[in-house]
Design a protein around this motif. Structure first.
Motif, PDB file in Angstrom:
ATOM      1  N   LEU A  40       0.840  -1.195   0.000  1.00 49.95           N
ATOM      2  CA  LEU A  40       0.000   0.000   0.000  1.00 49.95           C
ATOM      3  C   LEU A  40       0.877   1.248   0.000  1.00 49.95           C
ATOM      4  CD1 LEU A  40      -2.539  -1.033   2.785  1.00 49.95           C
ATOM      5  CD2 LEU A  40      -2.954  -1.009   0.313  1.00 49.95           C
ATOM      6  N   SER A  41       0.334   2.333  -0.488  1.00 51.11           N
ATOM      7  CA  SER A  41       1.040   3.606  -0.385  1.00 51.11           C
ATOM      8  C   SER A  41       1.114   3.981   1.092  1.00 51.11           C
ATOM      9  CB  SER A  41       0.297   4.700  -1.156  1.00 51.11           C
ATOM     10  OG  SER A  41      -0.918   5.016  -0.487  1.00 51.11           O
ATOM     11  N   LYS A  42       1.962   4.937   1.411  1.00 45.61           N
ATOM     12  CA  LYS A  42       2.102   5.390   2.794  1.00 45.61           C
ATOM     13  C   LYS A  42       0.758   5.845   3.354  1.00 45.61           C
ATOM     14  CE  LYS A  42       4.669   8.678   5.632  1.00 45.61           C
ATOM     15  NZ  LYS A  42       5.703   9.725   5.639  1.00 45.61           N
ATOM     16  N   GLU A  43       0.020   6.628   2.580  1.00 45.65           N
ATOM     17  CA  GLU A  43      -1.267   7.142   3.038  1.00 45.65           C
ATOM     18  C   GLU A  43      -2.261   6.008   3.279  1.00 45.65           C
ATOM     19  OE1 GLU A  43       0.356   8.246   0.235  1.00 45.65           O
ATOM     20  OE2 GLU A  43       1.195  10.009   1.230  1.00 45.65           O
ATOM     21  N   GLN A  44      -2.326   5.057   2.346  1.00 43.14           N
ATOM     22  CA  GLN A  44      -3.247   3.929   2.496  1.00 43.14           C
ATOM     23  C   GLN A  44      -2.888   3.090   3.716  1.00 43.14           C
ATOM     24  OE1 GLN A  44      -2.424   2.341  -1.417  1.00 43.14           O
ATOM     25  NE2 GLN A  44      -4.509   2.812  -2.119  1.00 43.14           N
ATOM     26  N   LEU A  45      -1.595   2.836   3.896  1.00 38.81           N
ATOM     27  CA  LEU A  45      -1.146   2.018   5.019  1.00 38.81           C
ATOM     28  C   LEU A  45      -1.417   2.712   6.348  1.00 38.81           C
ATOM     29  CD1 LEU A  45       0.306  -0.555   5.960  1.00 38.81           C
ATOM     30  CD2 LEU A  45       2.462   0.711   5.761  1.00 38.81           C
ATOM     31  N   TYR A  46      -1.035   3.976   6.443  1.00 39.32           N
ATOM     32  CA  TYR A  46      -1.209   4.714   7.699  1.00 39.32           C
ATOM     33  C   TYR A  46      -2.687   4.826   8.079  1.00 39.32           C
ATOM     34  CZ  TYR A  46       3.660   6.201   8.330  1.00 39.32           C
ATOM     35  OH  TYR A  46       5.011   6.242   8.574  1.00 39.32           O
ATOM     36  N   SER A  47      -3.570   4.842   7.085  1.00 38.51           N
ATOM     37  CA  SER A  47      -4.993   4.942   7.391  1.00 38.51           C
ATOM     38  C   SER A  47      -5.544   3.634   7.984  1.00 38.51           C
ATOM     39  CB  SER A  47      -5.791   5.323   6.143  1.00 38.51           C
ATOM     40  OG  SER A  47      -5.874   4.231   5.246  1.00 38.51           O
ATOM     41  N   GLN A  48      -4.798   2.537   7.839  1.00 39.23           N
ATOM     42  CA  GLN A  48      -5.277   1.238   8.324  1.00 39.23           C
ATOM     43  C   GLN A  48      -4.614   0.774   9.621  1.00 39.23           C
ATOM     44  OE1 GLN A  48      -5.978  -1.941   5.556  1.00 39.23           O
ATOM     45  NE2 GLN A  48      -5.787  -0.529   3.821  1.00 39.23           N
ATOM     46  N   VAL A  49      -3.591   1.493  10.066  1.00 38.53           N
ATOM     47  CA  VAL A  49      -2.933   1.084  11.312  1.00 38.53           C
ATOM     48  C   VAL A  49      -3.333   2.044  12.433  1.00 38.53           C
ATOM     49  CG1 VAL A  49      -0.972   0.010  10.144  1.00 38.53           C
ATOM     50  CG2 VAL A  49      -0.811   2.396  10.834  1.00 38.53           C
ATOM     51  N   SER A  50      -3.099   1.622  13.657  1.00 45.02           N
ATOM     52  CA  SER A  50      -3.484   2.463  14.797  1.00 45.02           C
ATOM     53  C   SER A  50      -2.643   3.730  14.835  1.00 45.02           C
ATOM     54  CB  SER A  50      -3.325   1.693  16.108  1.00 45.02           C
ATOM     55  OG  SER A  50      -1.964   1.610  16.465  1.00 45.02           O
ATOM     56  N   SER A  51      -3.250   4.783  15.319  1.00 42.39           N
ATOM     57  CA  SER A  51      -2.543   6.062  15.419  1.00 42.39           C
ATOM     58  C   SER A  51      -1.379   5.950  16.405  1.00 42.39           C
ATOM     59  CB  SER A  51      -3.499   7.176  15.830  1.00 42.39           C
ATOM     60  OG  SER A  51      -4.112   6.873  17.060  1.00 42.39           O
ATOM     61  N   LYS A  52      -1.488   5.061  17.393  1.00 41.16           N
ATOM     62  CA  LYS A  52      -0.403   4.865  18.361  1.00 41.16           C
ATOM     63  C   LYS A  52       0.859   4.338  17.671  1.00 41.16           C
ATOM     64  CE  LYS A  52      -3.064   4.138  22.548  1.00 41.16           C
ATOM     65  NZ  LYS A  52      -3.374   3.268  23.663  1.00 41.16           N
ATOM     66  N   LEU A  53       0.669   3.441  16.710  1.00 44.43           N
ATOM     67  CA  LEU A  53       1.798   2.884  15.973  1.00 44.43           C
ATOM     68  C   LEU A  53       2.482   3.964  15.136  1.00 44.43           C
ATOM     69  CD1 LEU A  53       3.260   0.196  15.467  1.00 44.43           C
ATOM     70  CD2 LEU A  53       1.721  -0.175  13.547  1.00 44.43           C
ATOM     71  N   VAL A  54       1.696   4.781  14.483  1.00 46.93           N
ATOM     72  CA  VAL A  54       2.236   5.878  13.680  1.00 46.93           C
ATOM     73  C   VAL A  54       2.939   6.887  14.576  1.00 46.93           C
ATOM     74  CG1 VAL A  54       1.660   7.777  12.119  1.00 46.93           C
ATOM     75  CG2 VAL A  54       0.526   5.563  11.849  1.00 46.93           C
ATOM     76  N   GLU A  55       2.328   7.225  15.722  1.00 42.55           N
ATOM     77  CA  GLU A  55       2.934   8.172  16.661  1.00 42.55           C
ATOM     78  C   GLU A  55       4.266   7.645  17.193  1.00 42.55           C
ATOM     79  OE1 GLU A  55       0.006   8.951  19.680  1.00 42.55           O
ATOM     80  OE2 GLU A  55      -1.397   9.801  18.216  1.00 42.55           O
ATOM     81  N   LYS A  56       4.318   6.342  17.472  1.00 41.16           N
ATOM     82  CA  LYS A  56       5.550   5.735  17.979  1.00 41.16           C
ATOM     83  C   LYS A  56       6.656   5.869  16.933  1.00 41.16           C
ATOM     84  CE  LYS A  56       7.568   1.406  19.500  1.00 41.16           C
ATOM     85  NZ  LYS A  56       7.406  -0.030  19.585  1.00 41.16           N
ATOM     86  N   PHE A  57       6.350   5.543  15.688  1.00 43.10           N
ATOM     87  CA  PHE A  57       7.355   5.661  14.629  1.00 43.10           C
ATOM     88  C   PHE A  57       7.786   7.107  14.453  1.00 43.10           C
ATOM     89  CE2 PHE A  57       8.137   6.714  10.139  1.00 43.10           C
ATOM     90  CZ  PHE A  57       9.405   6.167  10.044  1.00 43.10           C
ATOM     91  N   THR A  58       6.826   8.017  14.418  1.00 44.22           N
ATOM     92  CA  THR A  58       7.124   9.442  14.230  1.00 44.22           C
ATOM     93  C   THR A  58       7.992   9.954  15.379  1.00 44.22           C
ATOM     94  OG1 THR A  58       5.013   9.704  13.089  1.00 44.22           O
ATOM     95  CG2 THR A  58       6.074  11.704  13.839  1.00 44.22           C
ATOM     96  N   SER A  59       7.670   9.568  16.591  1.00 42.08           N
ATOM     97  CA  SER A  59       8.438   9.987  17.762  1.00 42.08           C
ATOM     98  C   SER A  59       9.861   9.434  17.697  1.00 42.08           C
ATOM     99  CB  SER A  59       7.742   9.512  19.036  1.00 42.08           C
ATOM    100  OG  SER A  59       8.526   9.777  20.155  1.00 42.08           O
ATOM    101  N   ASN A  60       9.998   8.163  17.351  1.00 41.32           N
ATOM    102  CA  ASN A  60      11.327   7.554  17.233  1.00 41.32           C
ATOM    103  C   ASN A  60      12.150   8.247  16.159  1.00 41.32           C
ATOM    104  OD1 ASN A  60      10.718   5.739  19.232  1.00 41.32           O
ATOM    105  ND2 ASN A  60      10.319   4.034  17.847  1.00 41.32           N
ATOM    106  N   ARG A  61      11.518   8.564  15.045  1.00 41.94           N
ATOM    107  CA  ARG A  61      12.205   9.238  13.946  1.00 41.94           C
ATOM    108  C   ARG A  61      12.659  10.628  14.385  1.00 41.94           C
ATOM    109  NH1 ARG A  61       8.753   9.940   8.806  1.00 41.94           N
ATOM    110  NH2 ARG A  61       7.728  11.355  10.235  1.00 41.94           N
ATOM    111  N   GLU A  62      11.790  11.355  15.097  1.00 42.75           N
ATOM    112  CA  GLU A  62      12.142  12.696  15.573  1.00 42.75           C
ATOM    113  C   GLU A  62      13.285  12.640  16.581  1.00 42.75           C
ATOM    114  OE1 GLU A  62       8.435  14.260  16.990  1.00 42.75           O
ATOM    115  OE2 GLU A  62       7.696  14.641  14.957  1.00 42.75           O
TER     116      GLU A  62
END
Length: 155
Positions: free
Chosen positions: A112-134
């Motif tokens: 899936l594209s990034k947008e499609q994938l992110y729309s299907q996973v929990s926001s906590k998972l995305v926040e964790k990745f974003t926080s780790n990246r930052e």
């Protein structure tokens, strides 16, 4: 037992060179699955190998587990669990093919594209990745700025 360190001299030829076509391209979007922890590096290797095995004439790949173990340098349970997870995250489908003596065949799907994938996973998972990246970016910036500001201390 310590693993032997082997030094190998590479070809020095750029992989994306137009004159060399004996490589497979991998969609960039597959790395979003890896970044979010949805697949492991081992599972990425399995997916890429299945992509290589994918037969255009039949529309599926049909290696056996032993072949995947050999080509990916992985154990039996790692390959089996990896295939199951790749199916779970929608990158593969597996079925028994009657005409191949009930052998498993694998349908390799585009990620899936990034947008499609992110729309299907929990926001906590995305926040964790974003926080780790930052955090990693901040650490890199601090290290880089330290090296630039005080180069004599780094010698």
């Amino acid at each position: 037992m310590k693993k032997e360190q082997i030094k190998i001299k590479g070809t020095g030829v750029r992989c994306k060179s137009a004159e060399h076509s004996s490589y497979n391209q991998v969609p960039d979007a597959i790395f979003h699955y890896l970044e979010l922890g949805l697949i492991s590096g081992n599972e990425l290797a399995i997916w890429i190998k299945l992509l290589q095995f994918d037969n255009d004439k039949y529309g599926y790949a049909y290696p056996n587990i032993e072949q995947l173990m050999l080509y990916c340098n992985l154990g039996n349970s790692t390959v089996i669990k990896g295939i199951d997870n790749l199916c779970r995250v929608g990158l593969l489908a597996k079925e028994k093919q009657q005409r191949l003596f009930k052998k498993n065949v694998y349908y390799v799907y585009q990620p899936l594209s990034k947008e499609q994938l992110y729309s299907q996973v929990s926001s906590k998972l995305v926040e964790k990745f974003t926080s780790n990246r930052e955090d990693l970016y901040k650490k890199y910036q601090e290290t880089y700025l330290y090296v630039i500001k005080e180069p004599e201390k780094n010698l």
